[in-house]
Design an enzyme around this catalytic site. Structure first.
Site, PDB file in Angstrom:
ATOM      1  N   CYS A   1       0.869  -1.180   0.000  1.00  0.00           N
ATOM      2  CA  CYS A   1       0.000   0.000   0.000  1.00  0.00           C
ATOM      3  C   CYS A   1       0.904   1.227   0.000  1.00  0.00           C
ATOM      4  O   CYS A   1       1.712   1.404   0.926  1.00  0.00           O
ATOM      5  CB  CYS A   1      -0.865  -0.031   1.257  1.00  0.00           C
ATOM      6  SG  CYS A   1      -1.881   1.434   1.483  1.00  0.00           S
TER       7      CYS A   1
ATOM      8  N   CYS B   1      -0.912   3.812  -6.582  1.00  0.00           N
ATOM      9  CA  CYS B   1      -1.789   3.176  -5.586  1.00  0.00           C
ATOM     10  C   CYS B   1      -1.983   1.752  -6.068  1.00  0.00           C
ATOM     11  O   CYS B   1      -2.233   1.526  -7.262  1.00  0.00           O
ATOM     12  CB  CYS B   1      -3.128   3.913  -5.499  1.00  0.00           C
ATOM     13  SG  CYS B   1      -4.408   3.018  -4.593  1.00  0.00           S
TER      14      CYS B   1
HETATM   15  N1  DGL Z   1      -3.985   0.662  -2.100  1.00  0.00           N
HETATM   16  C1  DGL Z   1      -3.582   1.758  -1.331  1.00  0.00           C
HETATM   17  C2  DGL Z   1      -2.364   2.479  -1.886  1.00  0.00           C
HETATM   18  O1  DGL Z   1      -1.561   1.889  -2.565  1.00  0.00           O
HETATM   19  C3  DGL Z   1      -4.537   2.698  -0.705  1.00  0.00           C
HETATM   20  C4  DGL Z   1      -5.892   2.875  -1.212  1.00  0.00           C
HETATM   21  C5  DGL Z   1      -6.744   3.468  -0.136  1.00  0.00           C
HETATM   22  O2  DGL Z   1      -7.042   2.742   0.810  1.00  0.00           O
HETATM   23  O3  DGL Z   1      -7.085   4.659  -0.223  1.00  0.00           O
HETATM   24  O4  DGL Z   1      -2.158   3.647  -1.599  1.00  0.00           O
END
Ligand code: DGL
Length: 279
Positions: free
Chosen positions: A81, A194
């Protein structure tokens, strides 16, 4: 303050976590590169999205999830993440200095190498783009490679992807709203900052057009994990039959659906109560 010393074991699983299903876009590369390893996937879907939450909340969730995965005896941790990496990875490394920890950050350097126009669009959450870690990286790469980054916070997009309806009208409208202006301003390269966004990469390509390159960091993250495991002599020597187990603080059926739709996998999934996952 660093927590006590752990004994990591080659047969132990690797923990991978995200605010929700986004980290599956990293897990698929880890499975391809390290098919013998056991994996534990943790989706904090009960608390997703992280992208617009206060930093203190993200740090608290990240520390709690890492502690939970350590109770499951993981030998390495992938923070799959960007938002959690930006907010909490330094703290995690300080707390668990012996644990191999791999984070994800937007691929600005590979994008700078690919771009011909020198204008690069970065799609990420508002928190990632506002973080000190990201701003430092951006300034460094912009100066070294003499490129311009156009930053686009994609509010709401991870949340829509989390719902699993990848061909919904809402997703189309959000991707169009965020991607089109970047291409109109001359971006010939788009960074997926993301881990949820690779699941709409096809749509991003369609809207951006054939002359725009897309950079995703799932594969380099898996490669970095592999390097760390080799360095620490932690690659498994004994492949195990039940190699994938998942946990979620959200809905069992949503995570099961995401695994089956996105990766054609059907792992056992355990529900974890969100508030006290450290206990
Ligand atoms: N998948 C996550 C990232 O790479 C975050 C998405 C979220 O929860 O807003 O930042």
């Amino acid at each position: 303050m660093a927590d006590s010393i752990f004994q990591f074991n080659r047969r132990a699983p690797i923990g991978i976590f995200d605010s929700g299903i986004g980290g599956l876009s990293v897990l698929r590369h880890v499975r391809t590169l390290l098919p013998e390893e056991s994996l534990l996937y943790f989706a904090d879907s009960g608390f997703a999205p992280y992208g617009e939450k206060p930093e203190a909340v993200i740090v608290e969730r990240t520390v709690s999830i890492a502690a939970f995965l350590l109770t499951q005896q993981v030998k390495a941790l992938v923070v799959a993440c960007n938002t959690a990496t930006a907010a909490a990875i330094a703290g995690l490394r300080a707390r668990y200095p012996e644990l191999p920890v791999v984070g994800v950050e937007p691929g600005l350097k590979p994008a700078a190498n690919l771009s011909r126009s020198g204008t690069i669009g970065v799609l990420a959450t508002a928190n990632t783009l506002a973080s000190e870690k990201f701003l430092k990286l951006q300034a460094q790469v912009a100066q070294d490679a003499k490129v311009t980054f156009l930053l686009q916070a994609c509010n709401g997009l991870a949340n829509q992807i989390e719902k699993g309806e990848l061909s919904s009208r809402e997703i189309y409208q959000l991707v169009e709203r965020y991607v089109k202006p970047l291409v109109e301003q001359g971006a010939d390269t788009l960074v997926l900052g993301c881990t949820h966004y690779p699941f709409v990469e096809q749509l991003i390509r369609e809207i951006a057009g054939p002359n725009v390159s897309i950079v995703d960091t799932g594969e380099p993250v898996a490669q970095q994990l592999c390097r760390l495991l080799i360095q620490r002599d932690l690659l498994t020597q004994s492949p195990s039959p039940d190699k994938l187990l998942a946990f979620t603080t959200g809905s069992h059926s949503s995570l099961a659906l995401a695994f089956s739709k996105l990766l054609q996998l059907d792992p056992p999934i355990q529900l974890v109560s969100g508030a006290n996952i450290r206990d």
